[in-house]
Write a protein that holds these residues in place. Structure first.
Motif, mmCIF file in Angstrom:
data_model
loop_
_atom_site.group_PDB
_atom_site.id
_atom_site.type_symbol
_atom_site.label_atom_id
_atom_site.label_comp_id
_atom_site.label_asym_id
_atom_site.label_seq_id
_atom_site.Cartn_x
_atom_site.Cartn_y
_atom_site.Cartn_z
ATOM 1 N N PRO A 179 -21.536 -13.408 -25.486
ATOM 2 C CA PRO A 179 -22.878 -13.940 -25.249
ATOM 3 C C PRO A 179 -23.679 -13.063 -24.298
ATOM 4 N N SER A 189 -24.226 -7.571 -22.735
ATOM 5 C CA SER A 189 -23.387 -8.694 -22.337
ATOM 6 C C SER A 189 -22.500 -8.301 -21.151
ATOM 7 N N GLU A 202 -21.518 -19.154 -37.622
ATOM 8 C CA GLU A 202 -21.002 -17.793 -37.809
ATOM 9 C C GLU A 202 -19.515 -17.721 -37.468
ATOM 10 N N ALA A 228 -32.174 -10.565 -25.553
ATOM 11 C CA ALA A 228 -31.906 -9.597 -26.623
ATOM 12 C C ALA A 228 -31.734 -8.168 -26.093
ATOM 13 N N VAL A 242 -16.783 -12.025 -30.069
ATOM 14 C CA VAL A 242 -18.158 -12.491 -29.888
ATOM 15 C C VAL A 242 -18.449 -12.567 -28.394
ATOM 16 N N LEU A 300 -19.569 -8.570 -31.846
ATOM 17 C CA LEU A 300 -20.888 -9.170 -32.010
ATOM 18 C C LEU A 300 -21.435 -9.627 -30.661
ATOM 19 N N GLU A 301 -22.652 -9.210 -30.336
ATOM 20 C CA GLU A 301 -23.350 -9.740 -29.166
ATOM 21 C C GLU A 301 -24.391 -10.736 -29.672
ATOM 22 N N ARG A 302 -24.354 -11.933 -29.134
ATOM 23 C CA ARG A 302 -25.267 -12.979 -29.580
ATOM 24 C C ARG A 302 -26.058 -13.522 -28.396
ATOM 25 N N ALA A 355 -24.495 -19.758 -33.889
ATOM 26 C CA ALA A 355 -23.244 -19.139 -33.441
ATOM 27 C C ALA A 355 -22.039 -19.902 -33.967
ATOM 28 N N HIS A 368 -29.726 -21.744 -31.270
ATOM 29 C CA HIS A 368 -28.853 -20.584 -31.094
ATOM 30 C C HIS A 368 -27.380 -20.970 -31.176
ATOM 31 N N TRP A 369 -27.023 -22.107 -30.591
ATOM 32 C CA TRP A 369 -25.618 -22.506 -30.606
ATOM 33 C C TRP A 369 -25.168 -22.929 -31.989
#
Length: 237
Positions: free
Chosen positions: A35, A43, A84, A39, A33, A61-63, A81, A77-78
């Motif tokens: 960050p 990253s 997930e 969008a 993952v 995964l890019e979040r 995450a 958002h946190w």
């Protein structure tokens, strides 16, 4: 590796500054993952570790975690995450969350860590230290951060406001993170205190765009890179 979450510090930007442990964990993880601040932006942390990942086997995964002081927006958002990540670990997968610098120094991971400890205490978490931008910037500038009894302060420039004057008076070396947005104000204060010749500005340390600037006056009025910091050392070396 048994299923758990690894917070992996990937250093300031140079892939050669990754630790051997970080590389081993990244190669073995089931899920990675990374960050990013918006969008449409790639990253930065993911770019540092890309050569060690196998996207044919690993889920990458890019979040988005927006750069905002709106606590409700950040929390949304946190929480997503954290949920997930928890789902993956509970399913028996090893998750590596990558963050630039070190996971415990002004990193994006800290918000996630707080939520996971509160809501998912059963999930094992291991933190893998990374080389900080502070250490890398000091190396690039050739400046010691502390000698003998000298006092060192590391702080986010955007949050200091009126306190910065006293900090600069009290400490021998001051590192200002996230200085780009308030550089002009900081420079004016350095001039007031007679410290404008004692500062070094470093941007994107460890990357191909690294730049070390000692002429701080040349930066006034310019749009500066977010990934930059300022080291002010009062004692000559």
């Amino acid at each position: 590796m048994s299923a758990c979450l690894y917070a992996v510090g990937v250093g300031p930007g140079d892939p050669e500054l990754l630790t051997l442990k970080a590389v081993r964990i990244l190669r073995a993880a089931d899920v990675v993952v990374a960050p990013t601040g918006q969008a449409e932006a790639a990253s930065y942390a993911l770019g540092i570790v890309a050569e060690h990942l196998d996207r044919s086997r690993q889920l990458v995964l890019e979040r988005v975690f927006p750069m905002t002081r709106d606590e409700r927006e950040l929390l949304r958002h946190w929480e997503a995450a954290a949920n997930e990540v928890a789902d993956h670990v509970r399913a028996g997968r090893t998750v590596a969350f990558v963050t630039i610098g070190d996971p415990l120094l002004y990193s994006t991971f800290l918000y996630l860590l707080r939520i996971l400890r509160e809501r998912y205490p059963e999930i094992a978490i291991e933190i893998v230290p990374g080389i900080t931008s502070v250490g890398a910037a000091a190396a690039a500038a050739g400046l010691p951060l502390g000698m003998a009894a000298e006092r060192l302060a590391i702080l986010p420039a955007t949050y200091e406001a009126g306190l910065l004057r006293q900090t600069l008076r009290d400490f021998d070396c001051v590192v200002l993170m996230k200085v780009s947005r308030v550089f002009d104000q900081v420079y004016a204060l350095l001039v007031e205190l007679g410290l404008e010749q004692q500062g070094v500005f470093i941007r994107r340390v460890g990357s191909s765009d690294e730049d070390v600037v000692t002429d701080l006056a040349s930066l006034v009025g310019k749009k500066l890179d977010y990934l930059s910091l300022l080291i002010v050392r009062k004692n000559s070396f």
